[in-house]
Design a protein around this motif. Structure first.
Motif, short mmCIF file in Angstrom:
data_model
loop_
_atom_site.label_atom_id
_atom_site.label_comp_id
_atom_site.label_asym_id
_atom_site.label_seq_id
_atom_site.Cartn_x
_atom_site.Cartn_y
_atom_site.Cartn_z
N THR A 162 0.83 -1.21 0.00
CA THR A 162 0.00 0.00 0.00
C THR A 162 0.86 1.26 0.00
O THR A 162 1.85 1.35 0.73
CB THR A 162 -0.92 -0.01 1.23
N ASP A 163 0.46 2.20 -0.86
CA ASP A 163 1.01 3.55 -0.86
C ASP A 163 2.52 3.60 -1.09
O ASP A 163 3.25 4.30 -0.38
CB ASP A 163 0.65 4.27 0.46
N ALA A 164 2.95 2.90 -2.12
CA ALA A 164 4.35 2.97 -2.52
C ALA A 164 4.63 4.22 -3.35
O ALA A 164 5.79 4.56 -3.57
CB ALA A 164 4.73 1.72 -3.31
N THR A 165 3.59 4.88 -3.83
CA THR A 165 3.79 6.04 -4.71
C THR A 165 2.61 7.00 -4.60
O THR A 165 1.52 6.60 -4.17
CB THR A 165 3.94 5.58 -6.18
N VAL A 166 2.83 8.24 -5.02
CA VAL A 166 1.72 9.18 -5.14
C VAL A 166 1.36 9.42 -6.61
O VAL A 166 0.54 10.28 -6.93
CB VAL A 166 2.02 10.53 -4.44
N GLN A 167 1.96 8.65 -7.50
CA GLN A 167 1.60 8.74 -8.92
C GLN A 167 0.15 8.26 -9.12
O GLN A 167 -0.21 7.19 -8.62
CB GLN A 167 2.50 7.83 -9.76
N VAL A 168 -0.63 9.04 -9.86
CA VAL A 168 -1.97 8.60 -10.24
C VAL A 168 -2.09 8.67 -11.76
O VAL A 168 -2.44 9.71 -12.32
CB VAL A 168 -3.08 9.44 -9.58
N PRO A 169 -1.78 7.57 -12.44
CA PRO A 169 -1.93 7.57 -13.90
C PRO A 169 -3.40 7.80 -14.28
O PRO A 169 -4.30 7.37 -13.55
CB PRO A 169 -1.47 6.17 -14.30
N PHE A 170 -3.60 8.50 -15.38
CA PHE A 170 -4.98 8.71 -15.86
C PHE A 170 -5.03 8.45 -17.36
O PHE A 170 -4.05 8.63 -18.07
CB PHE A 170 -5.46 10.12 -15.53
N PHE A 171 -6.20 8.02 -17.81
CA PHE A 171 -6.41 7.67 -19.21
C PHE A 171 -7.15 8.81 -19.89
O PHE A 171 -8.20 9.26 -19.42
CB PHE A 171 -7.24 6.39 -19.29
N HIS A 172 -6.60 9.29 -21.00
CA HIS A 172 -7.23 10.40 -21.71
C HIS A 172 -6.77 10.34 -23.16
O HIS A 172 -5.57 10.16 -23.42
CB HIS A 172 -6.82 11.72 -21.06
N ASN A 173 -7.71 10.50 -24.07
CA ASN A 173 -7.38 10.49 -25.50
C ASN A 173 -6.55 9.27 -25.91
O ASN A 173 -5.59 9.38 -26.67
CB ASN A 173 -6.61 11.76 -25.88
N GLY A 174 -6.92 8.13 -25.35
CA GLY A 174 -6.30 6.89 -25.82
C GLY A 174 -4.99 6.51 -25.15
O GLY A 174 -4.45 5.44 -25.43
N VAL A 175 -4.46 7.38 -24.31
CA VAL A 175 -3.19 7.04 -23.65
C VAL A 175 -3.28 7.25 -22.14
O VAL A 175 -4.11 8.02 -21.65
CB VAL A 175 -1.99 7.86 -24.20
#
Lengths: 250, 250
Positions: free
Chosen positions: B223-236
């Motif tokens: 749990t909580d190894a990173t604060v990165q939050v990837p998001f999907f938008h326009n196909g990527v």
């Protein structure tokens, strides 16, 4: 020694059924609040047959033909129907020895969906142990199909599924590697010490309360009130005398 | 005083998504074992973009165009791919600063399905709190979409959903009357004292073991190894620097 245990799977919604379909399975249809509880109650009170009807139009046709009709959508009785799907409507005075056409939001869809399976049993807390006994006797794969709510997961059907899974796994005749069955069993174990308290938080409890239809909660969570196990075959739901084993429908 | 709390719903399978679709919602896609855990790991290790690819054919096309390709079906690496979807494949040496096309059994489908929603966030235990923080900041409805397994319910995605529901409900900004969310929360409360013991019984754990791919279990439940939050938008799928709030994609 070969593993002769049959598999148990739980389907949380009719919308997931296609991923589980298994012609070797006995399908158990459950809609605790309220369709299958009502159907089991109807057989406890002497109904001769229940005809599950998918659409309002068909329900209306049955009414024209002179059938007694129970029909509702979203918990409201349809205007042409004799009554809705509260189990309390299926009194011996009204239904003993009669055929009733029955159409509901979720339950009827699930019953028809399972049409291709070995046996289709109608289950509720009212006949929990009787359903388990039949499944153990038959010893085929078991698919517990929750009617859910408009395609969504429903907690009360899931908790019931867990209760049934527990009974089957107590024998050495069944196994499961189905995550839905595992989750249902865990939720049942949480709920069973005080099922009525647990039911307070299910969404359907609130929907019924708003419609003034929540008087059925205790009845629908009463365990083993009957040994009747209604089954669906050739378009109708029937049951057999309490001491007669269910026939193989095919 | 008006109730400004936003609603939380959990979708147990992409096959149920149509019943929940909500353009006002931020959708959180979760596939703990292993797609979203792998994607989050990739961003932890400096990938520039991840392109989720629904079909094998498209993945092959990306390979021909010179992309690095991660692709598998049923846990097996496809022959043309550079590697499969173990998070351990996404090492800094391989992927830092690069674009990776990514195709998996369940996760990619879920990401594309959510295309019509406000924001689409990629979640796993690795970035649980960071995802919760963004959802609390945005304060819109939340739909947690579990990738599941071939349309079926998956226990590890559900337990993660419960962890996220718990974090959101700890604020006064959210409410839920969704039975799936209630069940997920209850299962998380059962699991959280010893998540690795609970994971022992999920079906996917066994599938991965048979393929020799279960070395990722502990990583995927960290749990909580990173604060990165990837998001999907326009196909990527992209992510932003740790201290930058995610942009509104529209």
């Amino acid at each position: 020694m070969p593993d002769n245990r049959k598999k148990i799977e739980v389907v949380f919604s009719p919308s997931l059924y296609s991923h589980f379909e298994n012609p070797q399975a006995n399908v158990v249809v459950v809609d605790v609040l309220r369709a299958t509880s009502a159907i089991v109650t109807a057989f406890m009170n002497g109904v001769s047959r229940v005809i599950p009807v998918p659409t309002q139009e068909e329900a209306r046709e049955y009414k024209k033909k002179g059938y007694m009709v129970a029909a509702e959508r979203d918990g409201r009785v349809l205007d042409f129907a004799d009554f809705g799907n509260s189990p309390f409507n299926f009194t011996p005075e009204r239904i003993a020895g009669r055929e009733v056409a029955y159409s509901t939001t979720n339950g009827t869809r699930a019953v028809h969906m399972a049409g291709n399976s070995k046996n289709i049993l109608i289950a509720s807390f009212l006949n929990l142990s009787a359903v388990a006994t039949q499944l153990i006797d038959k010893h085929d794969d078991v698919l517990i199909l929750c009617a859910g709510w408009k395609g969504k997961f429903s907690l009360e059907d899931t908790v019931f599924s867990g209760a049934l899974v527990e009974k089957l796994l107590e024998t050495d005749k069944f196994r499961t590697i189905c995550d839905s069955a595992t989750a249902a069993l865990d939720l049942w174990k949480l709920a069973k010490a005080d099922i009525m308290a647990y039911v307070e938080k299910v969404a359907q409890r609130e929907r019924l309360r708003k419609l003034g239809l929540d008087d059925v909660l205790e009845h629908c969570h009463t365990t083993d009130a009957t040994v009747q196990v209604p089954f669906f075959h050739n378009g109708v739901i029937e049951s057999l005398k309490e001491d007669t084993p269910i026939r193989e429908p095919r």
